[in-house]
Design a protein around this motif. Sequence first.
Motif, PDB file in Angstrom:
ATOM      1  N   ALA A   1       0.812  -1.220   0.000  1.00 13.99           N
ATOM      2  CA  ALA A   1       0.000   0.000   0.000  1.00 13.99           C
ATOM      3  C   ALA A   1       0.845   1.269   0.000  1.00 13.99           C
ATOM      4  O   ALA A   1       0.550   2.224  -0.732  1.00 13.99           O
ATOM      5  N   GLY A   2       1.903   1.301   0.811  1.00 11.15           N
ATOM      6  CA  GLY A   2       2.750   2.495   0.873  1.00 11.15           C
ATOM      7  C   GLY A   2       3.416   2.788  -0.458  1.00 11.15           C
ATOM      8  O   GLY A   2       3.469   3.940  -0.913  1.00 11.15           O
ATOM      9  N   LEU A   3       3.913   1.751  -1.110  1.00 18.30           N
ATOM     10  CA  LEU A   3       4.556   1.919  -2.412  1.00 18.30           C
ATOM     11  C   LEU A   3       3.535   2.336  -3.468  1.00 18.30           C
ATOM     12  O   LEU A   3       3.837   3.145  -4.360  1.00 18.30           O
ATOM     13  N   GLN A   4       2.333   1.811  -3.364  1.00 14.13           N
ATOM     14  CA  GLN A   4       1.258   2.184  -4.289  1.00 14.13           C
ATOM     15  C   GLN A   4       0.947   3.675  -4.175  1.00 14.13           C
ATOM     16  O   GLN A   4       0.820   4.374  -5.186  1.00 14.13           O
ATOM     17  N   GLN A   5       0.859   4.173  -2.964  1.00 15.18           N
ATOM     18  CA  GLN A   5       0.580   5.593  -2.754  1.00 15.18           C
ATOM     19  C   GLN A   5       1.724   6.469  -3.249  1.00 15.18           C
ATOM     20  O   GLN A   5       1.508   7.534  -3.832  1.00 15.18           O
ATOM     21  N   THR A   6       2.955   6.007  -3.030  1.00 11.48           N
ATOM     22  CA  THR A   6       4.128   6.767  -3.481  1.00 11.48           C
ATOM     23  C   THR A   6       4.156   6.878  -5.002  1.00 11.48           C
ATOM     24  O   THR A   6       4.418   7.953  -5.560  1.00 11.48           O
ATOM     25  N   ALA A   7       3.878   5.775  -5.681  1.00 10.43           N
ATOM     26  CA  ALA A   7       3.869   5.778  -7.147  1.00 10.43           C
ATOM     27  C   ALA A   7       2.762   6.685  -7.679  1.00 10.43           C
ATOM     28  O   ALA A   7       2.959   7.420  -8.657  1.00 10.43           O
TER      29      ALA A   7
END
Length: 320
Positions: free
Chosen positions: A185-191
């Motif tokens: 989820a964190g990487l998804q939001q960052t992207a």
Amino acid sequence: MKKYRFGASFGDFVVTEMKEYKSRRVEGQESARDYRRGWVVWLAILAAMGALVVRLGALQLFEGGEYRILADENRIKKIRLAAERGKILDRNEQDVRTLGEAAAHVVGYVAEVNEEEVGLLRDAGQKYELGSQIGRTGIEQQYEDKLRGRDGGRLVEVNPNQEVVRELGHQEPQAGSDVTLTLEAGLQQTAFAALGRKRGAVIVSNPKTGEILALVSSPAFNPHQVTASSEFFNRAIGGIYPPGSTFKIVTTVAALESGKADGNFTYEDTGVINIGKFAYTNWYFTQYGRTEGVVGWEKALARSVDTFFYKVGELTGAET
């Protein structure tokens, strides 16, 4: 002189009697007609009453069940108890639905089925009712059978004001099953934040396992407020783009595994490479007029040296 009073003649008596006879006959005929009319009226009334009795009997004997069903349908009501949909979780068990637009193209969205869809779904053996939710795109659609669960319901008796009088039956809904994704989820939001409002796509994967850690398409849409203008096109999986420099990884693997080049291979970049009758330039030379000099694998990948990989591709060949 003696005066004589003349009385009625015989002819006068005859005429008078005839008039009285005709009058009595007319009265008799009218009385007979009235009598017959009275019977006709009574017969009509009796016939109407007979027809009414027959109709009531038919309704009671032959159609009573149907009308009882209609009455029961007005009196007995089924209230749907919607099943809770299963969660869509990331690799750390965070609910991906809470990411909203950042994961909209992955998660998808749900909406109520319409009357036409209810019929089609029932024909296919799937039990949906008006008001039921169904996945429209993304994971919501792909794993609909697993996520939707099973609706429950209450069978109640209502009064003419549609107020519940008593409960006749109750079935608890069964929640859907959860679905766990490889996303983080964190990487998804960052992207998603990195793309901003620009058109494009980002895919982040684990090269060792092939797991997708982030998948973003922009522009996105609000899965909780879908409109006719919502951007449903998923550029990450639906767009057709040239692979560009990402294909240099494929060229590297092909050259090393085939033995056409080893780990010590180097190439001197002069800015331009000629292959057959074609000339190809390196991006560094095109933009700045400069060259990279002698280049090995590490520098070639780090600097994305085009001429190096053109040469490796030439050595490896198209058939490898």
